[in-house]
Write an enzyme that holds these catalytic residues in place. Structure first.
Site, PDB file in Angstrom:
ATOM      1  N   PHE A  25      -5.479   1.512  -2.045  1.00  0.00           N
ATOM      2  CA  PHE A  25      -6.193   2.746  -1.248  1.00  0.00           C
ATOM      3  C   PHE A  25      -5.305   3.667  -0.892  1.00  0.00           C
ATOM      4  CE2 PHE A  25      -7.424   4.996   2.545  1.00  0.00           C
ATOM      5  CZ  PHE A  25      -8.902   5.440   2.247  1.00  0.00           C
ATOM      6  N   ASP A  79       3.350   4.698  -1.960  1.00  0.00           N
ATOM      7  CA  ASP A  79       2.283   5.201  -0.765  1.00  0.00           C
ATOM      8  C   ASP A  79       2.600   4.518   0.286  1.00  0.00           C
ATOM      9  OD1 ASP A  79       0.465   5.679   0.858  1.00  0.00           O
ATOM     10  OD2 ASP A  79      -1.211   5.433  -0.576  1.00  0.00           O
ATOM     11  N   LYS A 126       0.342   8.924   8.662  1.00  0.00           N
ATOM     12  CA  LYS A 126       0.117   8.129   9.685  1.00  0.00           C
ATOM     13  C   LYS A 126       1.049   8.078  10.914  1.00  0.00           C
ATOM     14  CE  LYS A 126      -3.824   5.613   7.867  1.00  0.00           C
ATOM     15  NZ  LYS A 126      -4.118   5.303   6.464  1.00  0.00           N
TER      16      LYS A 126
HETATM   17  C1  LIG Z   1      -4.775   5.951   5.473  1.00  0.00           C
HETATM   18  C2  LIG Z   1      -4.134   5.715   4.166  1.00  0.00           C
HETATM   19  C3  LIG Z   1      -4.372   7.003   3.267  1.00  0.00           C
HETATM   20  C4  LIG Z   1      -5.045   7.959   3.393  1.00  0.00           C
HETATM   21  O1  LIG Z   1      -4.656   8.828   4.476  1.00  0.00           O
HETATM   22  P1  LIG Z   1      -5.655   9.909   5.155  1.00  0.00           P
HETATM   23  O2  LIG Z   1      -4.899  10.682   6.200  1.00  0.00           O
HETATM   24  O3  LIG Z   1      -6.962   9.383   5.744  1.00  0.00           O
HETATM   25  O4  LIG Z   1      -6.126  10.709   4.078  1.00  0.00           O
HETATM   26  C5  LIG Z   1      -3.668   6.782   1.946  1.00  0.00           C
HETATM   27  N1  LIG Z   1      -2.846   5.739   1.662  1.00  0.00           N
HETATM   28  C6  LIG Z   1      -2.777   4.807   2.479  1.00  0.00           C
HETATM   29  C7  LIG Z   1      -1.877   3.659   2.001  1.00  0.00           C
HETATM   30  C8  LIG Z   1      -3.298   4.785   3.882  1.00  0.00           C
HETATM   31  O5  LIG Z   1      -3.203   3.690   4.516  1.00  0.00           O
END
Ligand SMILES: *Cc1c(COP(=O)(O)O)cnc(C)c1O
Length: 393
Positions: free
Chosen positions: A131, A216, A245
């Protein structure tokens, strides 16, 4: 009732309205107290209304909210210096959300090859269950059909394979490959830790083929797994890393970190942002780092993480029909449910304990990193009561 709300119907919202928060607690408009082990999906890294973050935001709010990136923003230099000092990176680009940080990462990788005379190298290899966000590029990177359906052709330049299949990875790398991109621990995918040996093999393939390695760490970063970044526990450093985050502690902000070499194609004018690196966000980001980098803070995360792991293992033994495999590192924990995960989450909510669903029938526990051992035990007791009720049913 669809149509009753003027909001897009894109979220299946739980009918709870929170009015304020205190540390690991959220209080509804009816005065009910919930133990928040969701933390806004790993966003409220220091819990709610942390006095140091509140003071930093209020102080900055009195001075200056916004200047464009046409000027220097003091908080940006300071936060970038601290992030680069603490990581593999030399360069930082600030933005507002995880998806945007990943977009920057993707652009950085493509632009690197372009600047080296290889404009054909655009493909990013990603992994099943990934994701990376909800923009058109990041849904293509994540590769999940349910997020791409109905939004037109998949953005080109993303190839997905199962994680751990080294032979297939080797076969998939071609003359048009630019980078490999992976979450060291998949979050939305179900708290699935990537094998260290596979990450080492990815690093070696990047060296061999001149590719960039992108991590990521939007969910795993900023102390969540017990080290400042999860990659530190793997022995593998990326060339580019997206974070978001936890770095904002609840204020929207994100960053793409890169080595000088990887960022070498990102020259004046090729990328930009209006809000990214906003002074309010920088003030809060710096305040989050003040706390997370304090002596003993990350040890605390590891310690409470172990309390959780032990407690969860006991609950798994006691309620095998409800609780299955326990996953994760530090305070990024996953419980594989042995009944529909939604039922477990609902039973936990009945006990006023908040969690986050994930793929693979997993429930995530992502408490604020400031959670105490006592609060961890309270949460485990509530989870135990929820499991007890489900076992009896
Ligand atoms: C939440 C998340 C995203 C996307 O972040 P947004 O602030 O919602 O755009 C991308 N990669 C990972 C691993 C995430 O947990």
């Amino acid at each position: 009732m669809s149509g009753a709300s003027p909001l897009y119907n894109t979220f299946a919202r739980i009918p709870l309205t929170f009015e304020r928060g205190e540390g690991v607690w959220l209080i509804t408009d009816k005065g009910e107290r919930y133990l928040d082990f969701a933390a806004g999906v790993a966003v409220n890294s220091l819990g709610h209304a942390h006095p140091h973050l509140v003071a930093a935001l209020k102080d900055q709010a009195d001075k200056l909210w916004h200047v464009s990136n046409l000027y220097q923003v003091a908080g940006q230099e300071k936060l970038a210096e601290r992030l680069t000092a603490a990581t593999f990176a030399d360069k930082v680009f600030f933005s507002n959300s995880g998806a945007e940080a990943l977009e920057t990462a993707i652009k950085t990788a493509r632009r690197y090859h372009y600047a080296k005379g290889h404009p054909e190298k655009i493909d990013i290899i990603t992994f099943e269950g990934a994701f990376h966000g909800r923009t058109l590029a990041t849904i293509a990177a994540g590769g999940q059909a349910k997020y791409m359906e109905g939004f037109g052709p998949k953005a080109p330049g993303f190839v997905q394979i199962p994680a751990g299949d080294l032979d297939l990875l080797k076969e998939t790398i071609s003359d048009t490959t630019a980078a490999l991109m992976i979450e060291p621990i998949q979050g939305e995918g179900g708290v699935r830790t990537v094998d260290k040996a596979f990450l080492h093999a990815m690093r070696a393939l990047c060296e061999e083929h001149g590719l960039l390695l992108i991590f990521d760490e939007v969910q795993t970063g900023v102390g969540r797994t017990g080290t400042l970044f999860a990659y530190e526990q793997t022995g593998v450093a990326p060339d580019i890393m997206a974070i978001a985050k936890g770095i904002g502690g609840g204020f929207p902000m994100a960053a793409c970190l890169a080595t000088e070499e990887a960022a070498s194609g990102m020259v004046p004018g090729v990328h930009g942002t209006t809000f990214g690196g906003n002074p309010l966000a920088m003030a809060v980001g710096n305040a989050v780092l003040d706390v997370v980098l304090e002596d003993g803070f990350l040890e605390h995360v590891k310690e409470v993480g172990l309390v959780f792991k032990q407690g969860l293992a006991e609950l798994k033994d006691r309620y095998p029909g409800v609780i299955g495999e326990i996953r994760g590192e530090g305070l990024m924990l996953g419980i594989k449910a042995n009944l529909p995960a939604g039922e477990l989450a609902a039973a936990m909510r009945e006990e006023k304990l908040l969690s986050v669903p994930a793929g693979d029938n997993v429930i995530r526990l992502l408490p604020p990193l400031t959670v105490t051992v006592e609060e961890a035990r309270e949460g485990l007791a509530r989870l135990g009561r929820a499991a007890e009720k489900l076992s009896a049913a």
